[in-house]
Design a protein around this motif. Structure first.
Motif: not given
Lengths: 269, 243
Positions: A150, A153-154, A156-158, A160-161, A175, A200-204
């Motif tokens: 998790r 994932d957070r 990865l959000g940062l 990309s933004s 990534e 599956d969760i991160l699709s990376l």
């Protein structure tokens, strides 16, 4: 122009510094002039893992403050002359880093290095933000465990933004997923997430799996990046990762359970 | 010492008036019971406090005045401001209400443009939301929505990548997710009860349509991990297979 790689995770203790040291050494060994920077100001560790703690004179913060030149602060590695380490300051905190200062150092390093590896601190605050802000590629280090996934994932959000590439509408940061401390035996027993679960969760894009290995601790204590231990599974896994990152085709290893001598004889495959 | 204003070389470019259209939420009142209004507003705001914070709002008094229900504009404005909404106009008010609004420096919107439209509609309160929604374009997101990220769409929202646990997506219209939904999805956040949610793989933390919500724990195992549609029927959320 150098390619800037950030090694990040969000969560602590997943193997960012071990990975930074191994990747930087691997790239240098392949003939690329590489610098590795410790962004964990206040909790300096990279110098220990790289075995150069007794040669630290100036650090990252000294360079940002103009108290030392970049060449004075960079430490040449004992094992590979193409590898340089920029240690963090142990006596300061992350507020000593500034975006302009970091940007200037990375720009200067870019002129004569091929790769710059930024070892991010844990968390999502200033140190971690500045470590990833200027990155071109991100190695997201994740343990096969829900809270680590998790946090990744957070992060990865940062990426990309909140990065330079995102803010300036450039091509996004590339990534890559690095799954560390993986134990196929425990996955089989059902008490660890599998590679497929995490993907599956991160699709990376999976760059590689590092097995849980005694060699990592031994290497850290000895101050020699584990990638130099060519006989160890973790060392080989990091070599594969560097190869894959540089575009070599290498099948994934260390995902399936090791077969014993009887398994090899009667396993069928 | 007073500073002398710099003289512009070209006087014609100092300022200009332009006409522009903005989409602003309209508060349609159907009761003059201020306590009830405050209570319901609070509930709505709790669903997405960040969205409502400092949001401009116009109150529509047409329905209220057609029912001959008087309302105190000053008190209503106080309530809205207390809830961090910013009233920026009234619409369909009578003489007295218009004067009260002007005293509070709230602009008046003339209603002759929409009189015919609203009289044509059988249910003005229900259609007004859908109408504003139709005017808003669809938002399409092709990258994964990660934990900690929020997306707000003024119209419909289409996401082709996954929505991670800890992410929040909101739309005034429908939400379509052609992938796995693990985060929170709120459709019809402005009260459109006709909004729907569609997703390919339901593993959501929370789903909501027009304020009616269900948390993960309340989702039955029979609807998880498969393509699902969610809509509102008689104020209850219906979750069922798409096919």
């Amino acid at each position: 122009m150098a390619r800037i790689i950030v090694v990040t995770s969000g969560k602590g203790g997943v193997g960012k510094t071990t990975t930074s040291a191994a990747i930087a050494m691997g790239l240098a060994k392949k003939g690329h002039k590489t610098a590795v920077i410790d962004f964990d100001v206040g909790l300096r560790n990279l110098d220990l893992i790289m075995g150069c703690e007794r040669r630290v004179v100036y650090d990252f913060v000294n360079v940002i403050n103009g108290e030392a030149s970049l060449n004075q602060a960079l430490i040449r590695d004992k094992h590979c002359e193409l590898l340089y380490i920029l240690p963090a300051s142990q006596t300061r905190d992350k507020d000593a880093l500034t975006q302009e200062g970091v940007g200037k150092i990375l720009e200067d390093l870019s002129k004569d290095f091929d790769y710059i590896v930024c070892d991010s601190p844990a968390g999502i605050e200033k140190g971690a933000h500045l470590a990833m802000y200027f990155a071109d590629d991100a190695f997201v280090v994740t343990n096969p465990e829900v809270s680590s996934v998790r946090d990744s994932d957070r992060m990865l959000g940062l990426l990309s933004s909140k990065s330079r590439r995102a803010e300036q509408n450039l091509e996004p940061i590339k990534e890559y997923l690095l799954l560390t401390r993986y134990s196929p035996e425990r996955v089989k027993l059902g008490d660890m997430l599998s590679v497929n679960d995490v993907q599956d969760i991160l699709s990376l894009h999976l760059l590689g799996v590092i097995p849980e290995s005694k060699a990592v601790l031994t290497a850290s204590n000895a101050g020699v990046p584990v990638i130099l231990d060519e006989k160890s599974d973790a060392g080989q896994a990091y070599s594969d990762i560097v190869g894959r990152y540089l575009g070599e085709e290498k099948p994934h290893r260390f995902i399936d359970e090791k077969k014993g001598i009887f398994g090899k004889l009667f396993g069928g495959k | 010492m007073p500073t002398e204003p710099k003289k512009s070389v070209n006087n014609t470019t100092t300022l200009e008036f332009k006409s522009s259209t903005f989409s602003v939420p309209v508060l349609v009142l159907s009761t003059n019971d201020l306590e009830q209004i405050e209570g319901q507003l609070k509930n709505k705001i709790q669903l997405s406090p960040e969205f409502f914070k400092n949001t401009p709002v116009v109150f529509d008094l047409q329905l209220l005045n057609s029912l001959n229900l008087a309302i105190d504009i000053k008190q209503l404005t106080e309530i809205l401001r207390y809830l961090h909404l910013l009233p920026i106009g009234i619409y369909g008010g009578n003489k007295e209400q218009i004067q009260d609004a002007l005293d509070l420096h709230i602009p008046i919107y003339s209603n002759h443009t929409n009189v015919s439209a609203s009289s044509r509609k059988a249910k003005p309160d229900a259609t007004s939301v859908s109408e504003t929604r139709a005017a808003n374009p669809t938002t399409i997101i092709k990258h994964p929505v990660r934990s900690g990220q929020r997306i707000y769409a003024h119209g419909d929202l289409i996401i082709t990548a996954q929505v991670s646990a800890g992410a929040e997506i909101m739309a005034e219209g429908n939400i379509h997710i052609y992938n796995t939904l693990r985060g929170r999805a709120l459709a019809g956040v402005q009260g459109d009860s006709n909004a729907c949610i569609f997703c390919f793989d339901l593993q959501a933390e929370l789903i909501s349509i027009a304020g009616h919500y269900k948390i993960s724990e309340d989702l039955s195992e029979t609807v998880r991990n498969k393509p699902i549609q969610i809509y509102l029927e008689e104020n209850s959320l219906i979750i069922k297979d798409i096919i």
